[in-house]
Write a protein that holds these residues in place. Sequence first.
Motif, mmCIF file in Angstrom:
data_model
loop_
_atom_site.group_PDB
_atom_site.id
_atom_site.type_symbol
_atom_site.label_atom_id
_atom_site.label_comp_id
_atom_site.label_asym_id
_atom_site.label_seq_id
_atom_site.Cartn_x
_atom_site.Cartn_y
_atom_site.Cartn_z
ATOM 1 N N GLU A 44 0.944 -1.409 -0.110
ATOM 2 C CA GLU A 44 0.084 0.093 0.160
ATOM 3 C C GLU A 44 0.819 1.370 -0.168
ATOM 4 O O GLU A 44 1.894 1.439 0.172
ATOM 5 N N ARG A 45 0.667 2.382 -0.459
ATOM 6 C CA ARG A 45 0.826 3.689 -0.090
ATOM 7 C C ARG A 45 1.029 4.559 0.864
ATOM 8 O O ARG A 45 -0.311 4.324 1.415
ATOM 9 N N ASP A 46 2.014 4.887 1.343
ATOM 10 C CA ASP A 46 2.353 5.023 3.111
ATOM 11 C C ASP A 46 2.619 6.301 2.607
ATOM 12 O O ASP A 46 3.628 7.126 1.752
ATOM 13 N N LEU A 47 1.750 7.101 3.964
ATOM 14 C CA LEU A 47 2.518 8.768 4.435
ATOM 15 C C LEU A 47 4.168 8.909 3.997
ATOM 16 O O LEU A 47 4.499 8.157 5.807
ATOM 17 N N VAL A 48 4.695 9.400 3.800
ATOM 18 C CA VAL A 48 5.866 10.032 4.016
ATOM 19 C C VAL A 48 6.402 11.366 5.551
ATOM 20 O O VAL A 48 6.725 11.219 6.688
ATOM 21 N N GLY A 49 5.684 12.342 5.117
ATOM 22 C CA GLY A 49 5.618 13.416 5.808
ATOM 23 C C GLY A 49 4.009 14.262 4.579
ATOM 24 O O GLY A 49 4.734 13.962 3.784
ATOM 25 N N PHE A 50 3.970 15.493 6.179
ATOM 26 C CA PHE A 50 3.527 16.855 4.918
ATOM 27 C C PHE A 50 4.247 17.587 6.075
ATOM 28 O O PHE A 50 4.673 18.026 7.014
ATOM 29 N N ILE A 51 3.982 19.430 4.756
ATOM 30 C CA ILE A 51 4.062 20.000 5.690
ATOM 31 C C ILE A 51 3.187 21.638 5.358
ATOM 32 O O ILE A 51 2.584 21.302 3.947
ATOM 33 N N THR A 52 2.563 22.287 6.145
ATOM 34 C CA THR A 52 1.804 23.167 6.246
ATOM 35 C C THR A 52 1.823 24.245 4.851
ATOM 36 O O THR A 52 3.183 24.522 5.099
ATOM 37 N N SER A 53 0.756 25.076 5.596
ATOM 38 C CA SER A 53 1.076 26.246 4.943
ATOM 39 C C SER A 53 2.191 26.881 6.051
ATOM 40 O O SER A 53 2.812 28.144 5.525
ATOM 41 N N SER A 54 1.759 27.151 7.344
ATOM 42 C CA SER A 54 3.059 27.768 8.311
ATOM 43 C C SER A 54 4.107 26.786 8.485
ATOM 44 O O SER A 54 4.689 28.129 9.426
ATOM 45 N N GLY A 55 4.304 25.878 8.228
ATOM 46 C CA GLY A 55 5.472 25.479 8.111
ATOM 47 C C GLY A 55 5.391 23.879 8.449
ATOM 48 O O GLY A 55 6.588 23.826 9.138
ATOM 49 N N SER A 56 4.224 23.894 9.148
ATOM 50 C CA SER A 56 4.789 22.215 10.179
ATOM 51 C C SER A 56 4.702 21.649 10.038
ATOM 52 O O SER A 56 3.974 21.062 9.019
ATOM 53 N N THR A 57 4.840 20.523 10.568
ATOM 54 C CA THR A 57 5.842 19.292 9.660
ATOM 55 C C THR A 57 5.366 18.030 10.432
ATOM 56 O O THR A 57 5.330 18.277 11.248
ATOM 57 N N LYS A 58 4.975 17.006 9.893
ATOM 58 C CA LYS A 58 4.712 15.923 10.595
ATOM 59 C C LYS A 58 5.352 14.625 9.762
ATOM 60 O O LYS A 58 5.114 14.160 8.230
ATOM 61 N N TYR A 59 6.116 13.459 10.459
ATOM 62 C CA TYR A 59 6.400 12.487 9.413
ATOM 63 C C TYR A 59 5.786 11.084 9.780
ATOM 64 O O TYR A 59 5.653 11.418 11.537
ATOM 65 N N ALA A 60 6.262 10.483 9.291
ATOM 66 C CA ALA A 60 5.784 8.604 9.422
ATOM 67 C C ALA A 60 6.913 8.840 10.446
ATOM 68 O O ALA A 60 8.673 8.852 10.503
ATOM 69 N N ASP A 61 6.951 7.650 11.686
ATOM 70 C CA ASP A 61 7.862 7.033 12.568
ATOM 71 C C ASP A 61 8.962 6.501 11.513
ATOM 72 O O ASP A 61 10.432 6.662 12.573
ATOM 73 N N SER A 62 8.783 5.769 11.076
ATOM 74 C CA SER A 62 9.854 4.942 10.009
ATOM 75 C C SER A 62 11.112 6.346 9.275
ATOM 76 O O SER A 62 11.841 5.808 8.264
#
Length: 122
Positions: A44-62
């Motif tokens: 399956e396709r998995d999320l690596v991470g993302f960045i919001t308009s304000s620059g906040s980021t979120k990442y997969a644990d891996s």
Amino acid sequence: QVRLVESGGGLVQAGGSLRLSCAASGLTFSNYIMGWFRQTPGKERDLVGFITSSGSTKYADSVKGRFTISRDNAKNTVYLQMNSLKPEDTAVYYCAAALYLLYSGRFLGDYWGQGTQVTVSS
């Protein structure tokens, strides 16, 4: 129409680094959350991470501590800097765009690029 074009993929040795780029057009880039996904054949396709308009980021644990997402709104481009690469990072990497996160905080892309191959050798 919206278009997302990834570039920068290739073959690297384990422990090496690579930077992917995703150029966006047809949208007001600064309004969008930009994310990266990856997919291995048969999985399956998995999320690596993302960045919001304000620059906040979120990442997969891996990938935490190894990958960094950034954006340059003047260039309508989002980047994925990948360091300390491992063979298990081998995948097709896709960028995606969405105006909103789900209330839970989950990112689901509304627009997608065609992907770029990243292969990490042992």
